[in-house]
Design a protein around this motif. Sequence first.
Motif, PDB file in Angstrom:
ATOM      1  N   ILE A  52       1.043   6.437  -6.778  1.00 19.62           N
ATOM      2  CA  ILE A  52      -0.061   6.882  -7.542  1.00 19.62           C
ATOM      3  C   ILE A  52       0.256   8.544  -7.165  1.00 19.62           C
ATOM      4  CG2 ILE A  52      -2.545   7.422  -7.173  1.00 19.62           C
ATOM      5  CD1 ILE A  52      -2.821   4.434  -6.355  1.00 19.62           C
ATOM      6  N   TYR A  53       0.321   9.014  -6.007  1.00 21.81           N
ATOM      7  CA  TYR A  53       0.684  10.456  -5.874  1.00 21.81           C
ATOM      8  C   TYR A  53       1.382  11.006  -6.821  1.00 21.81           C
ATOM      9  CZ  TYR A  53       0.838  14.670  -3.468  1.00 21.81           C
ATOM     10  OH  TYR A  53       0.760  16.071  -3.403  1.00 21.81           O
ATOM     11  N   LEU A  54       2.661  10.401  -6.911  1.00 14.60           N
ATOM     12  CA  LEU A  54       3.683  11.070  -7.576  1.00 14.60           C
ATOM     13  C   LEU A  54       3.606  10.854  -8.931  1.00 14.60           C
ATOM     14  CD1 LEU A  54       7.083   9.637  -5.988  1.00 14.60           C
ATOM     15  CD2 LEU A  54       6.156  11.949  -5.860  1.00 14.60           C
TER      16      LEU A  54
ATOM     17  N   ILE B  72      12.845   9.174  -1.986  1.00 14.16           N
ATOM     18  CA  ILE B  72      12.225   7.700  -1.763  1.00 14.16           C
ATOM     19  C   ILE B  72      13.198   6.680  -2.325  1.00 14.16           C
ATOM     20  CG2 ILE B  72      10.513   6.098  -2.458  1.00 14.16           C
ATOM     21  CD1 ILE B  72       8.411   8.059  -2.060  1.00 14.16           C
TER      22      ILE B  72
ATOM     23  N   PHE C  64       0.566   3.678  -2.961  1.00 16.91           N
ATOM     24  CA  PHE C  64      -0.019   4.822  -2.913  1.00 16.91           C
ATOM     25  C   PHE C  64       0.941   6.149  -3.085  1.00 16.91           C
ATOM     26  CE2 PHE C  64      -3.734   3.345  -1.075  1.00 16.91           C
ATOM     27  CZ  PHE C  64      -4.877   4.132  -1.504  1.00 16.91           C
ATOM     28  N   SER C  65       2.477   6.046  -2.781  1.00 18.96           N
ATOM     29  CA  SER C  65       3.443   7.114  -3.314  1.00 18.96           C
ATOM     30  C   SER C  65       3.486   7.122  -4.637  1.00 18.96           C
ATOM     31  CB  SER C  65       4.509   6.837  -2.439  1.00 18.96           C
ATOM     32  OG  SER C  65       4.855   5.203  -2.332  1.00 18.96           O
TER      33      SER C  65
ATOM     34  N   ILE D 248      -8.172   6.956 -11.221  1.00 22.49           N
ATOM     35  CA  ILE D 248      -7.122   5.881 -11.100  1.00 22.49           C
ATOM     36  C   ILE D 248      -7.809   4.846 -10.518  1.00 22.49           C
ATOM     37  CG2 ILE D 248      -5.295   5.783  -9.087  1.00 22.49           C
ATOM     38  CD1 ILE D 248      -5.179   8.755  -9.046  1.00 22.49           C
ATOM     39  N   ARG D 249      -8.811   4.890  -9.632  1.00 21.24           N
ATOM     40  CA  ARG D 249      -9.233   3.635  -9.117  1.00 21.24           C
ATOM     41  C   ARG D 249     -10.035   2.695 -10.125  1.00 21.24           C
ATOM     42  NH1 ARG D 249     -13.723   3.577  -5.665  1.00 21.24           N
ATOM     43  NH2 ARG D 249     -14.097   5.791  -6.214  1.00 21.24           N
TER      44      ARG D 249
ATOM     45  N   SER E 246      -9.304  10.629  -8.522  1.00 26.19           N
ATOM     46  CA  SER E 246      -9.356   9.471  -7.898  1.00 26.19           C
ATOM     47  C   SER E 246     -10.286   8.205  -8.502  1.00 26.19           C
ATOM     48  CB  SER E 246      -9.641   9.614  -6.423  1.00 26.19           C
ATOM     49  OG  SER E 246     -11.126  10.064  -6.331  1.00 26.19           O
TER      50      SER E 246
ATOM     51  N   PRO F  84       0.883  -1.223   0.074  1.00 27.79           N
ATOM     52  CA  PRO F  84       0.037   0.051  -0.145  1.00 27.79           C
ATOM     53  C   PRO F  84       0.887   1.202  -0.142  1.00 27.79           C
ATOM     54  CG  PRO F  84      -0.132  -1.265   2.004  1.00 27.79           C
ATOM     55  CD  PRO F  84       0.427  -1.943   1.303  1.00 27.79           C
ATOM     56  N   ILE F  85       1.970   1.208   0.830  1.00 26.52           N
ATOM     57  CA  ILE F  85       2.734   2.514   0.962  1.00 26.52           C
ATOM     58  C   ILE F  85       3.280   2.740  -0.335  1.00 26.52           C
ATOM     59  CG2 ILE F  85       4.337   3.595   1.907  1.00 26.52           C
ATOM     60  CD1 ILE F  85       3.862   2.137   4.423  1.00 26.52           C
TER      61      ILE F  85
ATOM     62  N   ILE G  46       9.877  -0.480  -0.231  1.00 22.78           N
ATOM     63  CA  ILE G  46       8.876   0.656  -0.657  1.00 22.78           C
ATOM     64  C   ILE G  46       9.446   1.275  -1.983  1.00 22.78           C
ATOM     65  CG2 ILE G  46       7.939   3.101  -0.114  1.00 22.78           C
ATOM     66  CD1 ILE G  46       7.781   2.223   2.762  1.00 22.78           C
TER      67      ILE G  46
ATOM     68  N   ILE H 176       9.704  -1.635   4.525  1.00 23.56           N
ATOM     69  CA  ILE H 176      10.400  -0.123   4.301  1.00 23.56           C
ATOM     70  C   ILE H 176      11.338  -0.276   3.119  1.00 23.56           C
ATOM     71  CG2 ILE H 176      11.531   1.811   5.059  1.00 23.56           C
ATOM     72  CD1 ILE H 176      10.438   0.758   8.162  1.00 23.56           C
TER      73      ILE H 176
ATOM     74  N   LEU I 237      -6.026   1.790 -12.290  1.00 28.35           N
ATOM     75  CA  LEU I 237      -5.378   0.643 -11.613  1.00 28.35           C
ATOM     76  C   LEU I 237      -5.966  -0.614 -12.383  1.00 28.35           C
ATOM     77  CD1 LEU I 237      -5.523   1.896  -7.918  1.00 28.35           C
ATOM     78  CD2 LEU I 237      -3.588   1.620  -9.498  1.00 28.35           C
ATOM     79  N   PRO I 238      -7.206  -0.710 -12.718  1.00 24.92           N
ATOM     80  CA  PRO I 238      -7.609  -1.955 -13.251  1.00 24.92           C
ATOM     81  C   PRO I 238      -6.731  -2.171 -14.588  1.00 24.92           C
ATOM     82  CG  PRO I 238      -9.328  -0.873 -12.689  1.00 24.92           C
ATOM     83  CD  PRO I 238      -8.272   0.161 -12.312  1.00 24.92           C
TER      84      PRO I 238
END
Lengths: 486, 264, 451
Positions: free
Chosen positions: A280-282, A298, A277-278, A383-384, A380, A273-274, A350, A347, A388-389
């Motif tokens: 996706i955000y980036l 990162i 999601f990072s 994306i969702r 969102s 998830p981390i 990631i 970690i 993502l699919p």
Amino acid sequence: MSVFMLLVVIAVLALVGFVIGRQRALASAAGNIKEMHSLPLYYGWHGALMVIVPSLFALTFWLVIQPLVIERQLVGYFPPEVVESSAARTLAMADVRRVAEGLDIAIAQGAMTEVQADMVRTEFGSVRDRLADVGVALGAEVTPQILTAAQDYRKYAVVGNIGRSILTFLVALAGLIYAIRITNKDFRARNRVEQVIMALLSLSSTVAILTTVGIVLSLVGESLRFFTMYPWQDFFFSLTWSPNFQGGSDLGLAPLLWGTIYISFVSIIVAAPIGLFSAIYLAEYASPRVRSVVKPAIEVIAGIPTVVFGLFALVTLGPILRDWIAEPTGWGNSGSSVMTAGLVIGILNIPFVSSLADDVINAVPQAMRDGSYGIGATKSETIRLVILPAALPGIVGGMLLALSRAIGETMIVTMGAGAAAKLDLNPFEAMTTITVKIVSQLTGDTEFDSPETLVAFALGMTLFVLTLGLNVVALYIVRKYREQYE
Amino acid sequence: MKDLRVERDVQTETNKIEARGVQVFYGTNHAIKDVDVDILDKTVTAFIGPSGCGKSTFLRCLNRMNDTVASARVEGKILLENEDIYDARVDPVQLRAKVGMVFQKPNPFPKSIYDNVAYGPRIHGLTRNKSELDEIVEKSLRRAALWNEVKDRLHAGGTGLSGGQQQRLCIARAIATSPEVLLMDEPCSALDPIATAQVEELIDELRTDYSVVIVTHSMQQAARVSQRTAFFHLGNLVEYGETGQIFTNPKDPRTESYISGRIG
Amino acid sequence: MSDASINPSDLPQKSESLLVPSKLMRRRNAAETRYKAYGIAAIVISLATLGIMLITIFSDGISAFSQATLRFPVTMDAATLDPKGNRDIAEMTKVTTVGYKKVLEKSLIAELVLRQVAVDGVSEKDIGAFISGDAPARLRDMVLADPSLIGQTIDFSAFATGRIDGYFKGRVTMETAKLDSNISPEQLQLADKMQEAGILDVRFNTKFFTNPDASDTRPESAGLGVAIIGTLYMMALVVVLSLPLGVAAAIYLEEFAPQNRFTDLIEVNISNLAAVPSIVFGILGLAIFINFGGLPQSSSMVGALVLTLMALPTIIIATRASLRAVPPSIRTAALGIGASKVQMVFHHVLPLAMPGILTGTILSLASSLGETGPLLLIGMQAFVVNYPSGPLAGGVMEPATALPVQVYAWAARSDPAFIERASGAIIVLLAFLLVMNIVAIILRRRFERRW
């Protein structure tokens, strides 16, 4: 003559070959470059290559063969049971070499003369002590056989080294003479040099295959020896792991495999998830400025050596989890645990998950996004429901790669997971993994003829097959996914 | 090819969209220069002009798709039924449900035909239950003249259709949110002639319910499907009027040059 | 998305105003904000963990670079150090470090008396326990090298033991000292007074970079000397071995290799090797290089060979990428003026790809620098106190250790003073990595070309 000196001799002869080759070609064309087939430089290179390539091959060949030949000569000194087992033979030869080196050092330091070294007998006092005086530590007292073998080893080695020098020198010289004789203005030096370069290039590319062959041979060979000493059914199906160097060990894979899978599972729960999601955000939200700062930051995580994460698990995170969660809730009292190792590996993974996810998300065509925005979807939702699919196969492939890395991770589990092999569900218990046991069975004083040591190779084999399988599947999925959008 | 325009009357003269003094900048590039235009309701309006003239850019202003391009900046007023769509209170997402868009290259999502069409109604919450959604999907596919071809395989992938079917699927997807305006950015440029004819016929039918704005590089297409035509050149709106008038009797010499093939 | 969650009142009414967001729209926008927040949270968590990790390592490790040191004049008592009084080296070697320890102890006590530092019931033995175990050995070496020192009084500086050192760094407190059999609160009070008197001070510790490892009982004199030498040897060997081999393989595969099954086999091998767990390479090194090839255990040579095999796939992949980045126009131009394919590659393509190749090599070198697991298997975690010889004198064949392995070895010891050392070693390791990455970035910035 030492190998280093031989290399110097080869280099000198190569230089000679370069100069003569060049000048002969120029002379045969009376200095007129236009009459020559190739540029003068190529005649020089031809001369040098004809010296270097064959002589280096001869030298390498000799270096590989000489120990094998000498071992065959010395086998007569060893008792039959040593000759039978290849492991025992390897060990005996190592002793012989060590004693022989010791004698060399003793002579070099002036503690013995050449003659004394040849005459030393175990009957007249401890050879071990005499060698210890010159700083050569031996594990056990030297037996008469080993000593005689070592003395013979030195003789053969001297002969061998002379032979090595003569052979290498002659081959280099022959190459030089050949190059000089063949060189004239009509000789196609450039083509010949290019052929040799091509051959060397293609030879280098086989190193990847040789490495794989080396890995497979070393794993399979020693694993098979392990299975002659320990039944394979017990290794794969026994539920206990309790090695005992006095014999009577239980070497069941199950607890190690369970620990490995459990820890990898925890790590994926953290990293997936981390990381996702990072990414996706980036990829979708961050402005180019933010992205250009955060993405490398990162990725710094990926550049930090795993031993640093291991120390962090051991010194910081482990005690925190123990004092704040495990002990108050009564789940455990160990700083090393599945949780500690799993979190830290998570970690570590990631940036790996995040950069793979970033790649696959960016591979989804812009037209998909436009289509979705064009009928009024929010970011969102796009994306969702669309990105993502569409990117799912690639993301699944990336997760599998991350899983494979978690399974193969060594230092974090060695320092953070513990050493107790058990089948337990409590994530705050110390458990152990395949890689931890490979390290613990192969470090320290090891004898390569006991199942307790050799089991490490069977574990290595299991690990190799496991990670290779995951990688092949993951790469296949990722490739299929890429083809979809190409 | 027959002239589709004669079959239906121009129904209305009311303005759907009024654009006033629209300027668009991409970074320092001034892409649209002071454009005023009125788009009529229940009419097909065509934007024509040489490539790079700004016609697509202007189209993308009408549902604020330019917002997704970071460097784009829009000035001026665009009124949709007297409400400024660039007002700070307007959510572009809500706007785009009213002003749908179809793109140059058919871009169905990698989902089933049904899910492609149902995507809009689902996110905009247009239905209460499955049967209502089924109804919208069927209506939209029928409206897009695709129903008969796909009714037996609604749950097959949308990407498996032919190019023309894909484009009609995208049109169905856009009208499923019951928009008031449909924007089409060269919707036929990636299609073969037969598929093009089908889509053109569909566009003409859509005029009975929607205000359609189409960008095209083909003057024949503009002549075939549109009632009003706007000619853009170098970011300026050169001439705007009845399609027939623009093609037969252009007022501006630049329009005439373009129509007669001297620039383009 | 479930349809059931939508209330009839949320349904957008036809021709509602754009200026008033619908209820559903507000909900959708809230979901949007939430989603964005997840992303920010993910990034914050990753970066915060990284930050916490680095901060703990630095705060634990920075004190490894300083050391509590005792400075006092030492009187070389001839009666103890050279009982026969004839300055015969052979005789003097019979005096062990125990004798030198006594000399140091006496001198320290004499200094305390001279400076009027009240010892408050700390026994002479406990005062002697201030001095690190490696000081007598060092003094002995000094004397054996220069027997004329006997009888003189020299200025000598010795490390304070790990516990005293820990007291000045906050690791040892009065409370822990009460429970510790190795140190007492009285000793710590005395240490404070000694600092006031100027006998003891905390200063920058160069020995941390040069000393070899030390045993469990004297963490204060453990240093990174052998590890740094071992790491430098290995890195040099890895460059020498992997760069030519990797670049040659990459050139062949990218520019010359025919499209056939053999080439495919090589390609598959390279991509799979890049994903083989590092520990498997350690097994390979143990089985092939040590057991079969007879190379010495714990030596930099074996370590370098293993790391070379690990680095090769990355170097090959990076080199191929930079070769591919050279535009075809350069190639056709070279071939067009009559260069052979080999000339084209070596005269035109390779020089243009060189910055990219070097960057890739440095980065893969940086990752081998941190490798630990495989080096453990080939015996590099061994306790090595002798510096390896120079590289030409066969030093690469002698036992050595490496920076990351030293971190692991120290972390495994019981005395908490070694955790400080391990963190300090990590700081050194990270400094190496930082330098390498900066070089790589500079190379890329300076030579980056846009076609």
